[in-house]
Design a protein around this motif. Structure first.
Motif, PDB file in Angstrom:
ATOM      1  N   ALA A  79      -2.690   5.226   2.445  1.00 59.81           N
ATOM      2  CA  ALA A  79      -3.117   4.143   1.525  1.00 59.81           C
ATOM      3  C   ALA A  79      -2.090   4.616   0.543  1.00 59.81           C
ATOM      4  O   ALA A  79      -1.494   3.837  -0.291  1.00 59.81           O
ATOM      5  N   PHE A  82       1.448   3.396   1.314  1.00 58.34           N
ATOM      6  CA  PHE A  82       1.579   1.880   1.176  1.00 58.34           C
ATOM      7  C   PHE A  82       1.482   1.214  -0.348  1.00 58.34           C
ATOM      8  O   PHE A  82       2.141   0.619  -0.781  1.00 58.34           O
ATOM      9  N   TYR A 104      -0.175 -10.038  -1.614  1.00 61.51           N
ATOM     10  CA  TYR A 104      -0.833  -9.084  -0.620  1.00 61.51           C
ATOM     11  C   TYR A 104      -1.944  -8.791  -1.666  1.00 61.51           C
ATOM     12  O   TYR A 104      -3.201  -8.468  -1.144  1.00 61.51           O
ATOM     13  N   LEU A 108      -6.309  -9.070  -1.122  1.00 60.58           N
ATOM     14  CA  LEU A 108      -7.266  -8.037  -0.576  1.00 60.58           C
ATOM     15  C   LEU A 108      -8.124  -7.863  -1.630  1.00 60.58           C
ATOM     16  O   LEU A 108      -9.416  -7.421  -1.388  1.00 60.58           O
ATOM     17  N   PHE A 120      -7.994  -7.380   9.756  1.00 58.09           N
ATOM     18  CA  PHE A 120      -7.228  -6.530  10.191  1.00 58.09           C
ATOM     19  C   PHE A 120      -7.416  -5.745  11.321  1.00 58.09           C
ATOM     20  O   PHE A 120      -6.452  -5.426  12.243  1.00 58.09           O
ATOM     21  N   LEU A 124      -4.216  -6.964  13.762  1.00 61.75           N
ATOM     22  CA  LEU A 124      -3.325  -5.929  13.773  1.00 61.75           C
ATOM     23  C   LEU A 124      -3.600  -4.735  14.124  1.00 61.75           C
ATOM     24  O   LEU A 124      -2.909  -4.071  15.096  1.00 61.75           O
ATOM     25  N   SER A 125      -4.668  -4.040  14.030  1.00 58.47           N
ATOM     26  CA  SER A 125      -5.136  -2.499  14.458  1.00 58.47           C
ATOM     27  C   SER A 125      -5.294  -2.524  16.278  1.00 58.47           C
ATOM     28  O   SER A 125      -4.455  -1.919  16.722  1.00 58.47           O
ATOM     29  N   LEU A 168      -6.054   2.871   9.875  1.00 61.40           N
ATOM     30  CA  LEU A 168      -5.376   1.644   9.462  1.00 61.40           C
ATOM     31  C   LEU A 168      -6.030   0.584   8.579  1.00 61.40           C
ATOM     32  O   LEU A 168      -5.442   0.130   7.718  1.00 61.40           O
ATOM     33  N   LEU A 172      -4.729  -0.012   4.775  1.00 58.29           N
ATOM     34  CA  LEU A 172      -4.555  -1.255   4.614  1.00 58.29           C
ATOM     35  C   LEU A 172      -5.191  -1.878   3.236  1.00 58.29           C
ATOM     36  O   LEU A 172      -4.682  -2.672   2.204  1.00 58.29           O
ATOM     37  N   SER A 175      -4.930   0.390  -0.020  1.00 64.67           N
ATOM     38  CA  SER A 175      -3.776   0.263  -0.486  1.00 64.67           C
ATOM     39  C   SER A 175      -3.534  -0.867  -1.709  1.00 64.67           C
ATOM     40  O   SER A 175      -2.589  -0.577  -2.601  1.00 64.67           O
TER      41      SER A 175
END
Length: 287
Positions: A79, A82, A104, A108, A120, A124-125, A168, A172, A175
């Motif tokens: 984090a 990122f 972004y 979030l 996520f 993504l993960s 992850l 994310l 971050s």
């Protein structure tokens, strides 16, 4: 002892009211709900004894705590990386890069964490883990019994995909907040220093590396420390996607033993002790 002597009658009254409230809640649980406290069973779910192997082992709660610590450490490192990129992007002179980073961050920071975790994880993960074959790799290592260092650092390799997912997702999510903290630190540096750096021929990268970032990072250490403590508490969110950290293991304990209040109070105590000790350590560090 010196602090106790400084307490006034109002302070003692407030403490007495808190104790009365706790006692009232305790009696309500015991009498009204007819709940039978079984605290003697809780230590078994922290450290258990295996009759077959004749040895002690980490039971549900400590297994979950170990996974939480691993997730928090790796997620914090990721984090920060990122967040540093996002913070630099937010202060970029390139309008497209700055707008993408801001989009972004705003998304979030203004969407409920539970929604973000599921988005996520599923978009993504989970696809990334399947694409890289991490689940098959973790099982192969678990069957071989080798790589004890990996097992020590990453835990049960059969659960390695879950560890990656939790790291992850948390990295994310966190971050975005770290990126805003770093952005504020960068923008707190006086414009005159940056103009002086450019006047002596420094490039944008050199200006950031030698002038801005060293000062900005020192300024953002306190809020970053607070964000680290928040990340520990936020790690409980990943239990929703079946990551076997402390909160998930507490759910297992409660479901299997019916130690509803004992289990959750113990879980809360673990979180409190870790966060409180870290907050005191960071407070000493700042002074």
């Amino acid at each position: 002892m010196t602090r106790l002597k400084t307490l006034k009658w109002g302070d003692w009254l407030l403490l007495a009211l808190v104790l009365v409230l706790i006692s009232y809640i305790w009696l309500q649980i015991s009498d009204v709900l007819n709940y039978r406290w079984r605290w003697s069973l809780v230590p078994h779910y922290i450290v258990g004894w295996h009759d077959g192997r004749k040895e002690w082992f980490l039971n549900l709660l400590l297994q979950g705590l170990a996974m939480t610590i691993r997730i928090v450490i790796f997620a914090t490192l990721l984090a920060f990386v990122f967040g540093l990129v996002l913070g630099l992007a937010r202060t970029s002179r390139n309008l497209v890069i700055s707008l993408l980073a801001r989009t972004y961050l705003e998304l979030l920071r203004n969407i409920p964490p539970v929604v973000i975790v599921f988005i996520f994880y599923f978009f993504l993960s989970a696809p990334l883990i399947e694409f890289l074959g991490l689940e098959r790799w973790g099982r192969l290592i678990a069957r071989s019994g080798d790589y004890q260092i990996l097992t020590l650092l990453l835990g049960d390799m059969r659960l390695f995909p879950q560890l990656v997912s939790g790291v992850l997702v948390l990295a994310l999510f966190e971050s975005a907040f770290i990126g805003e903290i770093i952005r504020s630190g960068i923008e707190s540096i006086e414009v005159g220093q940056r103009e002086a750096a450019r006047s002596i021929g420094m490039s944008r990268i050199q200006e950031m590396r030698y002038i801005v970032l060293p000062q900005a990072l020192r300024k953002v250490v306190p809020p970053l420390a607070n964000q680290f403590i928040s990340l520990i508490k936020d790690s409980s969110i990943v239990s929703l996607i079946s990551i076997q950290e402390l909160t998930f293991k507490t759910l297992e304990l409660v479901a299997s033993s019916r130690l509803v209040f004992e289990g959750w109070i113990t879980c809360a105590a673990f979180y409190f002790v870790i966060c409180f000790l870290l907050s005191r350590a960071f407070a000493r560090w700042e002074t």
